[in-house]
Design a protein around this motif. Structure first.
Motif, PDB file in Angstrom:
ATOM      1  N   GLY A 180       0.812  -1.204   0.000  1.00  0.00           N
ATOM      2  CA  GLY A 180       0.000   0.000   0.000  1.00  0.00           C
ATOM      3  C   GLY A 180       0.848   1.258   0.000  1.00  0.00           C
ATOM      4  O   GLY A 180       2.019   1.241   0.401  1.00  0.00           O
ATOM      5  N   GLU A 181       0.259   2.329  -0.474  1.00  0.00           N
ATOM      6  CA  GLU A 181       0.939   3.628  -0.464  1.00  0.00           C
ATOM      7  C   GLU A 181      -0.104   4.730  -0.435  1.00  0.00           C
ATOM      8  O   GLU A 181      -1.107   4.665  -1.144  1.00  0.00           O
ATOM      9  CB  GLU A 181       1.824   3.793  -1.694  1.00  0.00           C
ATOM     10  N   THR A 182       0.118   5.710   0.408  1.00  0.00           N
ATOM     11  CA  THR A 182      -0.756   6.878   0.480  1.00  0.00           C
ATOM     12  C   THR A 182       0.089   8.129   0.279  1.00  0.00           C
ATOM     13  O   THR A 182       1.095   8.312   0.966  1.00  0.00           O
ATOM     14  CB  THR A 182      -1.467   6.961   1.842  1.00  0.00           C
ATOM     15  N   THR A 183      -0.319   8.956  -0.666  1.00  0.00           N
ATOM     16  CA  THR A 183       0.383  10.204  -0.950  1.00  0.00           C
ATOM     17  C   THR A 183      -0.566  11.369  -0.706  1.00  0.00           C
ATOM     18  O   THR A 183      -1.658  11.411  -1.271  1.00  0.00           O
ATOM     19  CB  THR A 183       0.888  10.252  -2.405  1.00  0.00           C
ATOM     20  N   ILE A 184      -0.158  12.277   0.157  1.00  0.00           N
ATOM     21  CA  ILE A 184      -0.991  13.428   0.505  1.00  0.00           C
ATOM     22  C   ILE A 184      -0.196  14.698   0.246  1.00  0.00           C
ATOM     23  O   ILE A 184       0.911  14.873   0.778  1.00  0.00           O
ATOM     24  CB  ILE A 184      -1.436  13.371   1.977  1.00  0.00           C
ATOM     25  N   THR A 185      -0.757  15.578  -0.562  1.00  0.00           N
ATOM     26  CA  THR A 185      -0.118  16.854  -0.867  1.00  0.00           C
ATOM     27  C   THR A 185      -0.990  17.976  -0.340  1.00  0.00           C
ATOM     28  O   THR A 185      -2.160  18.109  -0.732  1.00  0.00           O
ATOM     29  CB  THR A 185       0.088  17.030  -2.383  1.00  0.00           C
ATOM     30  N   GLU A 186      -0.448  18.775   0.537  1.00  0.00           N
ATOM     31  CA  GLU A 186      -1.196  19.901   1.085  1.00  0.00           C
ATOM     32  C   GLU A 186      -1.270  21.027   0.062  1.00  0.00           C
ATOM     33  O   GLU A 186      -0.403  21.170  -0.804  1.00  0.00           O
ATOM     34  CB  GLU A 186      -0.526  20.411   2.358  1.00  0.00           C
ATOM     35  N   ASP A 187      -2.310  21.834   0.165  1.00  0.00           N
ATOM     36  CA  ASP A 187      -2.457  22.969  -0.738  1.00  0.00           C
ATOM     37  C   ASP A 187      -1.250  23.892  -0.644  1.00  0.00           C
ATOM     38  O   ASP A 187      -0.838  24.289   0.457  1.00  0.00           O
ATOM     39  CB  ASP A 187      -3.725  23.766  -0.398  1.00  0.00           C
ATOM     40  N   GLY A 188      -0.687  24.210  -1.793  1.00  0.00           N
ATOM     41  CA  GLY A 188       0.451  25.118  -1.836  1.00  0.00           C
ATOM     42  C   GLY A 188       1.786  24.478  -1.545  1.00  0.00           C
ATOM     43  O   GLY A 188       2.820  25.150  -1.576  1.00  0.00           O
ATOM     44  N   ALA A 189       1.806  23.176  -1.244  1.00  0.00           N
ATOM     45  CA  ALA A 189       3.063  22.492  -0.925  1.00  0.00           C
ATOM     46  C   ALA A 189       3.653  21.859  -2.182  1.00  0.00           C
ATOM     47  O   ALA A 189       2.928  21.418  -3.072  1.00  0.00           O
ATOM     48  CB  ALA A 189       2.833  21.431   0.133  1.00  0.00           C
ATOM     49  N   ASN A 190       4.964  21.835  -2.254  1.00  0.00           N
ATOM     50  CA  ASN A 190       5.649  21.220  -3.389  1.00  0.00           C
ATOM     51  C   ASN A 190       6.013  19.767  -3.130  1.00  0.00           C
ATOM     52  O   ASN A 190       6.132  18.967  -4.057  1.00  0.00           O
ATOM     53  CB  ASN A 190       6.927  22.004  -3.726  1.00  0.00           C
ATOM     54  N   THR A 191       6.221  19.435  -1.861  1.00  0.00           N
ATOM     55  CA  THR A 191       6.645  18.079  -1.500  1.00  0.00           C
ATOM     56  C   THR A 191       5.495  17.314  -0.860  1.00  0.00           C
ATOM     57  O   THR A 191       4.936  17.755   0.146  1.00  0.00           O
ATOM     58  CB  THR A 191       7.830  18.126  -0.510  1.00  0.00           C
ATOM     59  N   PRO A 192       5.109  16.165  -1.418  1.00  0.00           N
ATOM     60  CA  PRO A 192       4.011  15.383  -0.835  1.00  0.00           C
ATOM     61  C   PRO A 192       4.484  14.571   0.364  1.00  0.00           C
ATOM     62  O   PRO A 192       5.674  14.306   0.524  1.00  0.00           O
ATOM     63  CB  PRO A 192       3.600  14.472  -1.989  1.00  0.00           C
ATOM     64  N   PHE A 193       3.552  14.185   1.182  1.00  0.00           N
ATOM     65  CA  PHE A 193       3.815  13.251   2.274  1.00  0.00           C
ATOM     66  C   PHE A 193       3.471  11.860   1.757  1.00  0.00           C
ATOM     67  O   PHE A 193       2.349  11.616   1.321  1.00  0.00           O
ATOM     68  CB  PHE A 193       2.957  13.586   3.490  1.00  0.00           C
ATOM     69  N   VAL A 194       4.440  10.959   1.787  1.00  0.00           N
ATOM     70  CA  VAL A 194       4.264   9.622   1.238  1.00  0.00           C
ATOM     71  C   VAL A 194       4.367   8.604   2.370  1.00  0.00           C
ATOM     72  O   VAL A 194       5.348   8.601   3.114  1.00  0.00           O
ATOM     73  CB  VAL A 194       5.307   9.312   0.150  1.00  0.00           C
ATOM     74  N   TYR A 195       3.357   7.735   2.467  1.00  0.00           N
ATOM     75  CA  TYR A 195       3.326   6.728   3.520  1.00  0.00           C
ATOM     76  C   TYR A 195       3.311   5.336   2.909  1.00  0.00           C
ATOM     77  O   TYR A 195       2.474   5.015   2.062  1.00  0.00           O
ATOM     78  CB  TYR A 195       2.097   6.926   4.418  1.00  0.00           C
ATOM     79  N   ARG A 196       4.251   4.511   3.356  1.00  0.00           N
ATOM     80  CA  ARG A 196       4.342   3.131   2.893  1.00  0.00           C
ATOM     81  C   ARG A 196       4.550   2.229   4.110  1.00  0.00           C
ATOM     82  O   ARG A 196       4.400   2.663   5.224  1.00  0.00           O
ATOM     83  CB  ARG A 196       5.514   2.972   1.921  1.00  0.00           C
ATOM     84  N   GLY A 197       4.884   0.966   3.849  1.00  0.00           N
ATOM     85  CA  GLY A 197       5.185   0.059   4.951  1.00  0.00           C
ATOM     86  C   GLY A 197       4.001  -0.751   5.420  1.00  0.00           C
ATOM     87  O   GLY A 197       4.012  -1.288   6.532  1.00  0.00           O
ATOM     88  N   PHE A 198       2.957  -0.854   4.589  1.00  0.00           N
ATOM     89  CA  PHE A 198       1.776  -1.634   4.949  1.00  0.00           C
ATOM     90  C   PHE A 198       1.212  -2.285   3.691  1.00  0.00           C
ATOM     91  O   PHE A 198       1.641  -1.997   2.572  1.00  0.00           O
ATOM     92  CB  PHE A 198       0.713  -0.757   5.608  1.00  0.00           C
ATOM     93  N   GLN A 199       0.264  -3.185   3.880  1.00  0.00           N
ATOM     94  CA  GLN A 199      -0.394  -3.851   2.759  1.00  0.00           C
ATOM     95  C   GLN A 199      -1.881  -3.509   2.738  1.00  0.00           C
ATOM     96  O   GLN A 199      -2.469  -3.185   3.779  1.00  0.00           O
ATOM     97  CB  GLN A 199      -0.225  -5.371   2.855  1.00  0.00           C
ATOM     98  N   ILE A 200      -2.461  -3.606   1.545  1.00  0.00           N
ATOM     99  CA  ILE A 200      -3.890  -3.401   1.376  1.00  0.00           C
ATOM    100  C   ILE A 200      -4.418  -4.470   0.420  1.00  0.00           C
ATOM    101  O   ILE A 200      -3.646  -5.182  -0.224  1.00  0.00           O
ATOM    102  CB  ILE A 200      -4.219  -1.995   0.821  1.00  0.00           C
ATOM    103  N   VAL A 201      -5.731  -4.581   0.322  1.00  0.00           N
ATOM    104  CA  VAL A 201      -6.349  -5.492  -0.641  1.00  0.00           C
ATOM    105  C   VAL A 201      -6.283  -4.864  -2.029  1.00  0.00           C
ATOM    106  O   VAL A 201      -6.548  -3.666  -2.198  1.00  0.00           O
ATOM    107  CB  VAL A 201      -7.810  -5.788  -0.245  1.00  0.00           C
TER     108      VAL A 201
END
Length: 258
Positions: A180-201
Motif C-alpha cells: 500500500g501507499e498513500t500520498t498526501i499533498t497539502e495545498d500550496g506544498a511542493n513536496t508530498p507526504f508519502v506513507y508506505r510500509g503496509f499492505q492493502i487489498v
C-alpha cells in the motif's frame, strides 16, 4: 512459578499465569487510561471489529508472511492521535479489543501445553495485592465473577483471532494483498507526504473475481470484510488532518511501520 514464552505480544512486558494459590487475595482495579498506548500508532484488530473500526480508523495489514489487520491511530511512528497524554482514549471513539483485554491474555504455559491459561502482565499496576478493586478469587479460592468475565472475554478474543487468521490465509491464497501507499499533498506544498510500509487489498483483483470464487468469498464472509477495509482507507486523509490539528505533523517520506 510457571513462566510463559519469551516472545511477548505488543504492550506486554511479561506474562504470569493467574493462580488461586499465589494470587488468592489479589484484586483488579478499574482504569480508564492506558499509558502503554503512548507513542503507539497501530493496534491489531480482529475481523469481528471491522464494522466498528472502519468508523474511526483506517484498516491496513502489516507486512510479511504473518500479516495481521491493524487499526491506524497515526500515520507516523510514535504518533497516536486518538489518545490523550495519559493514554485515555478520546470520547466517542471505538477502543479495539486488543487494548481492552490488557493486561490479561490467554497463553500456553509451555510449548507442548494443550490448553490455554489466563495470564496477566505482572508489570501492570491494574492487578495486584491492593485494598481496593474487585477480587480475582472468592474466599474459597474459586474464580470470582470478574475473573470468569475476564476469562470469557479473552476466550472470545482468542476465537476471533483464529477467524482473523483464517481470513488472512484466504487473502494470501487468493493473492489479494499488495503493497500500500498513500500520498498526501497539502495545498500550496511542493513536496508530498508519502506513507508506505503496509499492505492493502488489491481492489482491481477483488472486482475481477467471478463465479465460484466470488461465491465462496461471499459465503465465507471475506467479501464484506475486504470492502470494509477498502472503505476505511478513505480515512487516511482525515487521520493526516488529525495529526496536523494536534501539532503532530509528520515528516515527508516517513511511513507507518506495521
Amino acid at each position: 512459578m510457571a513462566s510463559v514464552a519469551p516472545s511477548l505480544p505488543l504492550f506486554y512486558n511479561g506474562l504470569e499465569p493467574l493462580s488461586s494459590d499465589t494470587h488468592r487475595d489479589w484484586r483488579v482495579r478499574k482504569t480508564e487510561s492506558a499509558p502503554f498506548l503512548l507513542g503507539q500508532h497501530a493496534i491489531p484488530v480482529t475481523v469481528e471489529e471491522f464494522p466498528l473500526v472502519q468508523r474511526n480508523y483506517p484498516i491496513v495489514f502489516s507486512q510479511g508472511a504473518d500479516a495481521v489487520p491493524l487499526a491506524l491511530l497515526g500515520l507516523n511512528e510514535g504518533v497516536n492521535t486518538f489518545a490523550a497524554d495519559d493514554g485515555r482514549f478520546y470520547e466517542n471513539v471505538y477502543v479495539p479489543a486488543y487494548v481492552r483485554r490488557y493486561p490479561f491474555m490467554l497463553a500456553r504455559l509451555s510449548a507442548d501445553a494443550q490448553q490455554l491459561s489466563l495470564c496477566f502482565d505482572p508489570t501492570s499496576d491494574v492487578v495486584g495485592a491492593y485494598d481496593e478493586g474487585e477480587r480475582l478469587f472468592d474466599e474459597d479460592g474459586q474464580p470470582s465473577a470478574v475473573t470468569r468475565e475476564l476469562l470469557g472475554f479473552n476466550e472470545m478474543f482468542e476465537q476471533a483471532g483464529q477467524r482473523t487468521t483464517a481470513f488472512m490465509n484466504e487473502l494470501r491464497e487468493l493473492d489479494l494483498l499488495m503493497d500500500g501507499e498513500t500520498t498526501i499533498t497539502e495545498d500550496g506544498a511542493n513536496t508530498p507526504f508519502v506513507y508506505r510500509g503496509f499492505q492493502i487489498v488489491n481492489e482491481e483483483k477483488l472486482a475481477a473475481m467471478r463465479g465460484d470464487q466470488l461465491r465462496k468469498m461471499s459465503q465465507s464472509g471475506l467479501l464484506p470484510l475486504a470492502y470494509a477495509h477498502l472503505f476505511s482507507l478513505s480515512l487516511m486523509r482525515d487521520l493526516f488532518a488529525r495529526q496536523k490539528g494536534q501539532g503532530k505533523m509528520p515528516l515527508p517520506a516517513l511511513s507507518p511501520q506495521a
